[in-house]
Design an enzyme around this catalytic site. Structure first.
Site, PDB file in Angstrom:
ATOM      1  CG  ASP A 162       1.574  -2.859   4.658  1.00 32.96           C
ATOM      2  OD1 ASP A 162       1.990  -2.392   3.584  1.00 32.96           O
ATOM      3  OD2 ASP A 162       1.447  -4.088   4.873  1.00 32.96           O
ATOM      4  CB  SER A 163      -2.694  -5.986   5.945  1.00 30.99           C
ATOM      5  OG  SER A 163      -1.948  -6.420   4.831  1.00 30.99           O
ATOM      6  CG  ASP A 179       2.404   1.231  -4.215  1.00 31.54           C
ATOM      7  OD1 ASP A 179       2.086   0.635  -5.263  1.00 31.54           O
ATOM      8  OD2 ASP A 179       3.568   1.224  -3.753  1.00 31.54           O
ATOM      9  CB  CYS A 186       2.104  -3.166  -9.453  1.00 26.62           C
ATOM     10  SG  CYS A 186       1.477  -4.109  -8.077  1.00 26.62           S
TER      11      CYS A 186
HETATM   12  N1  SAH Z   1       4.083   1.596  -1.131  1.00 26.55           N
HETATM   13  C1  SAH Z   1       5.103   0.638  -0.786  1.00 26.55           C
HETATM   14  C2  SAH Z   1       4.948  -0.686  -1.493  1.00 26.55           C
HETATM   15  C3  SAH Z   1       3.580  -1.338  -1.305  1.00 26.55           C
HETATM   16  S1  SAH Z   1       3.552  -3.026  -1.694  1.00 26.55           S
HETATM   17  C4  SAH Z   1       6.477   1.226  -1.066  1.00 26.55           C
HETATM   18  O1  SAH Z   1       6.557   2.294  -1.689  1.00 26.55           O
HETATM   19  O2  SAH Z   1       7.467   0.633  -0.659  1.00 26.55           O
HETATM   20  C5  SAH Z   1       1.975  -3.478  -1.163  1.00 26.55           C
HETATM   21  C6  SAH Z   1       1.788  -3.549   0.340  1.00 26.55           C
HETATM   22  O3  SAH Z   1       0.403  -3.792   0.579  1.00 26.55           O
HETATM   23  C7  SAH Z   1       2.530  -4.654   1.046  1.00 26.55           C
HETATM   24  O4  SAH Z   1       3.367  -4.114   2.030  1.00 26.55           O
HETATM   25  C8  SAH Z   1       1.434  -5.530   1.706  1.00 26.55           C
HETATM   26  O5  SAH Z   1       1.771  -5.966   3.019  1.00 26.55           O
HETATM   27  C9  SAH Z   1       0.286  -4.569   1.768  1.00 26.55           C
HETATM   28  N2  SAH Z   1      -1.065  -5.140   1.735  1.00 26.55           N
HETATM   29  C10 SAH Z   1      -1.523  -6.188   1.006  1.00 26.55           C
HETATM   30  N3  SAH Z   1      -2.852  -6.335   1.180  1.00 26.55           N
HETATM   31  C11 SAH Z   1      -3.237  -5.374   2.052  1.00 26.55           C
HETATM   32  C12 SAH Z   1      -4.496  -5.004   2.618  1.00 26.55           C
HETATM   33  N4  SAH Z   1      -5.623  -5.648   2.308  1.00 26.55           N
HETATM   34  N5  SAH Z   1      -4.530  -3.947   3.457  1.00 26.55           N
HETATM   35  C13 SAH Z   1      -3.397  -3.265   3.772  1.00 26.55           C
HETATM   36  N6  SAH Z   1      -2.189  -3.579   3.263  1.00 26.55           N
HETATM   37  C14 SAH Z   1      -2.107  -4.618   2.416  1.00 26.55           C
END
Ligand code: SAH
Length: 389
Positions: free
Chosen positions: A244-245, A293, A333
Site C-alpha cells: 500500500d502507498s 483492490d 470500485c
Molecule cells: N483491500 C483493502 C482496501 C483497499 S482501498 C481492504 O480490503 O481493506 C485502496 C487502498 O489503495 C488504500 O489503502 C490506498 O492507500 C491505496 N493506494 C492508493 N493508491 C495507491 C498506489 N498508487 N499504490 C499503492 N497503494 C495505493
C-alpha cells in the site's frame, strides 16, 4: 412543504425506480428553497413522491418515499429498523457492518457504518445535514451506541455546499477500536482511518478467497489494513505480501497481522503499486494468488479512458507475476466502469500477458451495501476471480 413540478415528459426515470430528479427536469429554478423536504409532482399535478431538495447540486431532489407520509422521527425510525433487521439476517451474531447505505436503504444522503458499540455517520446532502440531530437521536434510541462519529470528510459534500470535517457527535469514541470480521480481529481508527475506517464492502469477497488460499504465496495489492492478506493466511496461505502507498495503512496492517498471530508469515511494504508490480515482474518473482483492490481510478466519466489504462496496467503486471494455475482476484470500485468494460480490460491484459484465463466468479459488493434496482449508481464494486491455465 413546497411542491415542485417536473417538466412535461420527465418522470420516467422515477417510474422506473430511480430516486433522483435533476435540476434540468424541474419547472422553474427555485432559488429560494433551502435544503429541505419537498413534494414532487409531474407536469399534470400527479403526486410522484416526497424527497430532499438540494439548492446547489445538479441532483435537485432525492426521493425519500413514493407515498404521502410524514417525513419525521417515525419515518426515520422505521427505515433504520428495516436496515438493521436486514443486517441481522445477513450476518447473524456479528456487530460490525454497513448499517445504512444511502439510496440502497432508501435513505439518500446517509451512510452509517456500525463498528461494534460505535457508529460512523457520513452525511452527503444538505437536507440530511439539516436533520442530523434527529438522525443521531433515532440511531441512539435504536442502537444505544457508546459514541457516534461524524466522518464528513468526503469531497462530494462540496457539491452540496457543505463543509468537510470529522468530529465526535455523541458520546465518547476511543482513538482505536478492535472489530472482528470472519473471526479475524482488526484495529480500526474511526477518526483518522480511510473511508469510515474499514472496507466492509469486500467482506464476502474476502471469505470467497478461502477457496483459493491453501498453500499459496499471496500478493495483496492495495492492502490497506491487510484484510485480504489476513483472510488468506487464516485459510492456510503459506506466505502473504501486502502493498500500500500509505504509511498509516502499512502500520495498521502490520499491527493487525500481529494481533491475529500471523506476523511470521507475512510482510507489509509501503510502495506504489504500479512500481512494485513492474519491479516484481522484472525480478521474475511469482505468486499463486494475487488480489488487486485499487481505489476508484474513475471518479467521473471524463477520466474513464485514463482509468481503464490504469486497470489494464495493474492487471497485466499481476498476470505476469502469477504462477501457472494461479488465481487473480481483481476489483474495481468505480461505478463508471461497467462489469462488461472491466472484463474486457482484463481480457486485453491477459492477451498482452500471453496468459489464458478462466473466469471462476463474478462478484460484487457485500449485501450490506444493497443495490437498489432502478438506481444504477448504487452498484459500484466489481470483483472477478480468474484462474490462469
Ligand atoms: N483491500 C483493502 C482496501 C483497499 S482501498 C481492504 O480490503 O481493506 C485502496 C487502498 O489503495 C488504500 O489503502 C490506498 O492507500 C491505496 N493506494 C492508493 N493508491 C495507491 C498506489 N498508487 N499504490 C499503492 N497503494 C495505493
Amino acid at each position: 412543504m413546497e411542491t415542485l413540478k417536473l417538466k412535461k415528459g420527465k418522470g420516467n426515470r422515477v417510474f422506473n425506480g430511480h430516486l433522483w430528479i435533476y435540476r434540468s427536469e424541474l419547472e422553474g429554478a427555485h432559488p429560494a428553497i433551502k435544503p429541505t423536504t419537498v413534494i414532487v409532482e409531474n407536469h399534470n399535478g400527479r403526486f410522484l413522491g416526497i424527497g430532499d431538495y438540494s439548492p446547489s447540486s445538479q441532483i435537485a431532489v432525492r426521493l425519500l418515499t413514493r407515498k404521502k407520509e410524514v417525513i419525521g422521527r417515525k419515518f426515520f425510525r422505521e427505515r433504520v429498523k428495516t436496515a438493521l433487521e436486514l443486517r441481522k439476517k445477513l450476518f447473524p451474531g456479528e456487530d460490525s457492518y454497513r448499517l445504512i447505505h444511502s439510496e440502497g436503504d432508501l435513505l439518500p444522503g446517509l451512510i452509517v457504518d456500525k463498528y461494534g458499540d460505535y457508529l460512523s455517520v457520513q452525511i452527503l446532502t444538505g437536507a440530511m445535514e439539516a436533520r442530523k440531530e434527529l438522525i443521531f437521536d433515532v440511531l441512539e434510541e435504536i442502537l444505544k451506541p457508546e459514541g457516534i462519529v461524524e466522518k464528513n470528510d468526503v469531497a462530494t459534500r462540496k457539491l452540496e455546499g457543505l463543509e468537510q470535517f470529522v468530529r465526535v457527535a455523541r458520546g465518547r469514541v476511543p482513538e482505536s477500536i478492535t472489530i472482528s470480521e470472519n473471526d479475524l480481529r482488526f484495529e480500526v481508527d474511526l477518526l483518522k482511518g480511510e473511508k469510515s475506517g474499514f472496507y466492509f464492502d469486500q467482506k464476502l469477497n474476502r471469505i470467497a478467497i478461502s477457496r483459493y488460499s491453501d498453500g499459496c504465496r499471496v500478493l495483496d495489492v492495495f492492502c490497506y489494513s491487510g484484510a485480504f492478506a489476513l483472510n488468506a493466511l487464516k485459510y492456510n496461505a503459506s506466505y502473504a505480501v501486502g502493498i500500500d502507498s500509505s504509511e498509516k495503512a502499512i502500520e495498521l496492517a502490520k499491527k493487525n497481522s500481529e494481533i491475529n498471530g500471523f506476523s511470521g508469515r507475512c510482510e507489509f511494504i509501503k510502495a506504489n503499486a504500479f512500481n512494485y508490480l513492474r519491479s516484481i515482474s522484472r525480478k521474475q518473482q511469482k505468486f499463486d494468488l494475487i488480489i488487486l483492490d485499487p481505489p476508484p481510478f474513475a471518479k467521473s466519466r471524463n477520466v474513464l479512458n485514463r482509468a481503464l489504462r490504469g486497470y489494464r496496467e495493474i492487471n497485466l503486471q499481476a498476470l505476469k507475476a502469477l504462477n501457472p494455475g494461479g488465481v487473480l482476484v481483481t476489483c474495481s470500485c468505480s461505478h463508471h466502469v461497467s462489469p462488461q468494460i472491466f472484463l474486457k480490460t482484463i481480457m486485453e491484459a491477459s492477451k498482452d500477458a500471453g496468459k489464458r484465463m478462466v473466469l471462476l466468479e463474478r462478484r460484487g459488493q457485500s449485501p450490506d451495501h444493497p443495490v437498489l434496482l432502478g438506481v444504477p449508481e448504487t452498484e459500484y464494486l466489481k470483483c472477478f476471480i480468474l484462474k490462469c491455465f
